[in-house]
Design an enzyme around this catalytic site. Structure first.
Site, PDB file in Angstrom:
ATOM      1  N   VAL A   8       0.868  -1.182   0.000  1.00 41.48           N
ATOM      2  CA  VAL A   8       0.000   0.000   0.000  1.00 41.48           C
ATOM      3  C   VAL A   8       0.906   1.233   0.000  1.00 41.48           C
ATOM      4  O   VAL A   8       1.639   1.477   0.977  1.00 41.48           O
ATOM      5  CB  VAL A   8      -0.924   0.036   1.246  1.00 41.48           C
ATOM      6  CG1 VAL A   8      -1.872   1.231   1.167  1.00 41.48           C
ATOM      7  CG2 VAL A   8      -1.710  -1.273   1.379  1.00 41.48           C
ATOM      8  N   GLY A  14      -4.183   8.499   6.740  1.00 40.01           N
ATOM      9  CA  GLY A  14      -5.383   8.796   5.960  1.00 40.01           C
ATOM     10  C   GLY A  14      -5.997   7.550   5.323  1.00 40.01           C
ATOM     11  O   GLY A  14      -6.112   6.491   5.941  1.00 40.01           O
ATOM     12  N   VAL A  62       7.177   7.874  -4.362  1.00 39.17           N
ATOM     13  CA  VAL A  62       6.759   7.116  -5.554  1.00 39.17           C
ATOM     14  C   VAL A  62       7.104   7.834  -6.861  1.00 39.17           C
ATOM     15  O   VAL A  62       7.106   7.220  -7.927  1.00 39.17           O
ATOM     16  CB  VAL A  62       5.248   6.771  -5.550  1.00 39.17           C
ATOM     17  CG1 VAL A  62       4.901   5.810  -4.433  1.00 39.17           C
ATOM     18  CG2 VAL A  62       4.381   8.022  -5.517  1.00 39.17           C
ATOM     19  N   SER A 148     -10.068   9.389  -7.760  1.00 36.11           N
ATOM     20  CA  SER A 148     -10.866  10.410  -7.074  1.00 36.11           C
ATOM     21  C   SER A 148     -12.041  10.746  -7.982  1.00 36.11           C
ATOM     22  O   SER A 148     -11.938  10.595  -9.214  1.00 36.11           O
ATOM     23  CB  SER A 148     -10.024  11.668  -6.856  1.00 36.11           C
ATOM     24  OG  SER A 148     -10.852  12.772  -6.546  1.00 36.11           O
ATOM     25  N   TYR A 161      -4.657  18.443 -10.351  1.00 33.94           N
ATOM     26  CA  TYR A 161      -5.115  17.271  -9.589  1.00 33.94           C
ATOM     27  C   TYR A 161      -6.139  16.479 -10.425  1.00 33.94           C
ATOM     28  O   TYR A 161      -6.052  15.255 -10.537  1.00 33.94           O
ATOM     29  CB  TYR A 161      -5.725  17.732  -8.260  1.00 33.94           C
ATOM     30  CG  TYR A 161      -6.161  16.614  -7.340  1.00 33.94           C
ATOM     31  CD1 TYR A 161      -5.231  15.912  -6.583  1.00 33.94           C
ATOM     32  CD2 TYR A 161      -7.505  16.260  -7.221  1.00 33.94           C
ATOM     33  CE1 TYR A 161      -5.622  14.886  -5.735  1.00 33.94           C
ATOM     34  CE2 TYR A 161      -7.912  15.239  -6.369  1.00 33.94           C
ATOM     35  CZ  TYR A 161      -6.967  14.552  -5.625  1.00 33.94           C
ATOM     36  OH  TYR A 161      -7.366  13.534  -4.781  1.00 33.94           O
TER      37      TYR A 161
HETATM   38  P1  NAI Z   1      -3.126  12.200   2.971  1.00 39.42           P
HETATM   39  O1  NAI Z   1      -2.386  13.434   2.555  1.00 39.42           O
HETATM   40  O2  NAI Z   1      -3.832  12.196   4.271  1.00 39.42           O
HETATM   41  O3  NAI Z   1      -2.166  10.940   2.908  1.00 39.42           O
HETATM   42  C1  NAI Z   1      -1.392  10.683   1.771  1.00 39.42           C
HETATM   43  C2  NAI Z   1      -0.337   9.651   2.075  1.00 39.42           C
HETATM   44  O4  NAI Z   1       0.470   9.470   0.908  1.00 39.42           O
HETATM   45  C3  NAI Z   1       0.599  10.069   3.193  1.00 39.42           C
HETATM   46  O5  NAI Z   1       0.925   8.932   3.954  1.00 39.42           O
HETATM   47  C4  NAI Z   1       1.824  10.576   2.448  1.00 39.42           C
HETATM   48  O6  NAI Z   1       3.015  10.433   3.184  1.00 39.42           O
HETATM   49  C5  NAI Z   1       1.832   9.662   1.249  1.00 39.42           C
HETATM   50  N1  NAI Z   1       2.519  10.284   0.125  1.00 39.42           N
HETATM   51  C6  NAI Z   1       2.346  11.523  -0.357  1.00 39.42           C
HETATM   52  N2  NAI Z   1       3.194  11.754  -1.354  1.00 39.42           N
HETATM   53  C7  NAI Z   1       3.917  10.618  -1.505  1.00 39.42           C
HETATM   54  C8  NAI Z   1       4.960  10.241  -2.366  1.00 39.42           C
HETATM   55  N3  NAI Z   1       5.441  11.071  -3.274  1.00 39.42           N
HETATM   56  N4  NAI Z   1       5.469   8.995  -2.246  1.00 39.42           N
HETATM   57  C9  NAI Z   1       4.998   8.149  -1.320  1.00 39.42           C
HETATM   58  N5  NAI Z   1       4.021   8.454  -0.461  1.00 39.42           N
HETATM   59  C10 NAI Z   1       3.486   9.674  -0.552  1.00 39.42           C
HETATM   60  O7  NAI Z   1      -4.126  11.928   1.764  1.00 39.42           O
HETATM   61  P2  NAI Z   1      -5.454  11.034   1.711  1.00 39.42           P
HETATM   62  O8  NAI Z   1      -6.610  11.933   1.821  1.00 39.42           O
HETATM   63  O9  NAI Z   1      -5.346   9.871   2.598  1.00 39.42           O
HETATM   64  O10 NAI Z   1      -5.382  10.571   0.184  1.00 39.42           O
HETATM   65  C11 NAI Z   1      -4.944   9.279  -0.227  1.00 39.42           C
HETATM   66  C12 NAI Z   1      -5.280   9.102  -1.697  1.00 39.42           C
HETATM   67  O11 NAI Z   1      -6.686   9.228  -1.879  1.00 39.42           O
HETATM   68  C13 NAI Z   1      -4.641  10.172  -2.592  1.00 39.42           C
HETATM   69  O12 NAI Z   1      -4.247   9.574  -3.802  1.00 39.42           O
HETATM   70  C14 NAI Z   1      -5.769  11.142  -2.821  1.00 39.42           C
HETATM   71  O13 NAI Z   1      -5.620  11.847  -4.027  1.00 39.42           O
HETATM   72  C15 NAI Z   1      -6.972  10.214  -2.851  1.00 39.42           C
HETATM   73  N6  NAI Z   1      -8.238  10.839  -2.554  1.00 39.42           N
HETATM   74  C16 NAI Z   1      -8.472  11.505  -1.374  1.00 39.42           C
HETATM   75  C17 NAI Z   1      -9.702  12.065  -1.118  1.00 39.42           C
HETATM   76  C18 NAI Z   1     -10.031  12.785   0.148  1.00 39.42           C
HETATM   77  O14 NAI Z   1     -11.142  13.383   0.238  1.00 39.42           O
HETATM   78  N7  NAI Z   1      -9.198  12.775   1.163  1.00 39.42           N
HETATM   79  C19 NAI Z   1     -10.789  11.984  -2.109  1.00 39.42           C
HETATM   80  C20 NAI Z   1     -10.444  11.281  -3.297  1.00 39.42           C
HETATM   81  C21 NAI Z   1      -9.229  10.732  -3.501  1.00 39.42           C
END
Ligand code: NAI
Length: 257
Positions: A8, A14, A62, A148, A161
């Site tokens: 994962v 999150g 990543v 998303s 985005y």
């Molecule tokens: P978050 O910001 O709370 O967590 C993101 C996670 O990804 C963190 O653990 C961070 O360290 C990691 N991360 C970020 N950049 C990275 C990189 N370059 N390499 C490796 N790890 C990296 O975000 P959230 O809300 O949990 O989002 C997770 C996924 O779900 C994302 O792809 C986001 O676009 C998508 N998403 C989120 C929504 C929301 O409402 N929160 C809605 C739709 C999609």
């Protein structure tokens, strides 16, 4: 029988943490990657290990090809197999900016993390999954991309985005087509408004929209809502649906009149 293994990305926070937890409860050994160093996430890793499986942490961006390669070889060396890849890691633009003004720098940053990273991580893992399948015909693998609603809902204050997620959606279909002959399904899970660090800055805006009837299910989504959808796919509960989008958006994208 060795346990199944899932990777994962962004799995310590999150939505990614919600996914890791659901898969750990389903009996997977986990590989989790993220940008923070291991001491910063040791409490989270301990919570996942408490569920019962092994948890390997790989500090990796990543968007960085060398880091992706290290994740692959780390899992090969330490766990020896991989059944499920969840491309979850993603970022929002640092600032929401009108597309009349938004910078090319932000476009490149978001596209590299949200699209180029998962596309090429999938390439590396897909080749290994094909190899595992050739070595053992009962190998069972799948790939799940977390996109998303922004893949189809246009927000001109964060165009980069939306484009990254629309591209990730095509990534799902491309890999579903390419891996079909190996019996490796590829799915897309499309969350709506989920309460995480990513959405903390726009909480008030979404609170108001939800109260005004934006959703069919009138509440914020949770990481567990997305984790449960991923776990069902990883379990094989949708065995005839490769290339499909699973919505986890509380009905946000259901058109109404
Ligand atoms: P978050 O910001 O709370 O967590 C993101 C996670 O990804 C963190 O653990 C961070 O360290 C990691 N991360 C970020 N950049 C990275 C990189 N370059 N390499 C490796 N790890 C990296 O975000 P959230 O809300 O949990 O989002 C997770 C996924 O779900 C994302 O792809 C986001 O676009 C998508 N998403 C989120 C929504 C929301 O409402 N929160 C809605 C739709 C999609």
């Amino acid at each position: 029988m060795p346990k199944r293994v899932a990777l994962v990305t962004g799995g310590t926070r999150g939505i990614g943490y919600g996914i890791s937890l659901c898969l750990a409860k389903d009996g997977y050994d986990l590989a989790v990657c993220g940008v923070r160093d291991e001491p910063s996430v040791c409490d989270v890793l301990a919570q996942l290990r408490d569920v019962g499986g092994q948890v390997l942490y790989c500090q990796a961006d990543v968007a960085d090809a060398a880091a992706r390669h290290k994740v692959l070889t780390g899992i090969q060396d330490r766990l020896g197999r991989l059944n499920v890849l969840v491309n979850n890691a993603g970022i929002a633009p640092k600032e929401r900016k009108d597309i009349l003004e938004a910078s090319e720098q932000s476009f490149e940053r978001v596209l590299r993390v949200n699209l180029q990273g998962p596309y090429f991580l999938t390439q590396a893992i897909a080749n290994w999954m094909v190899q595992q399948k050739k070595n053992s015909s009962d190998f069972c693998g799948c790939i799940i991309n977390i996109s998303s609603i922004s893949a189809t809902v246009a927000s001109p204050s964060r165009g980069e985005y939306c484009i990254s997620k629309a591209g990730l959606s095509m990534t799902t279909r491309l890999w579903a087509v390419r891996l079909g002959e190996y019996g490796i399904p590829v799915y897309e899970v499309r969350p709506g408004i989920i309460r995480t660090d990513m959405t903390s800055g726009v909480q008030e805006k979404y609170d108001k929209l939800i109260a005004a009837g934006l959703l069919l299910q009138s509440r914020w989504g949770t990481p567990e809502d997305v984790g449960k959808a991923v776990a069902a796919l990883a379990r094989g509960d949708l065995p005839y649906s490769s290339g499909t989008v699973i919505m986890a958006d509380g009905g946000l994208t259901v058109q109404r009149l």
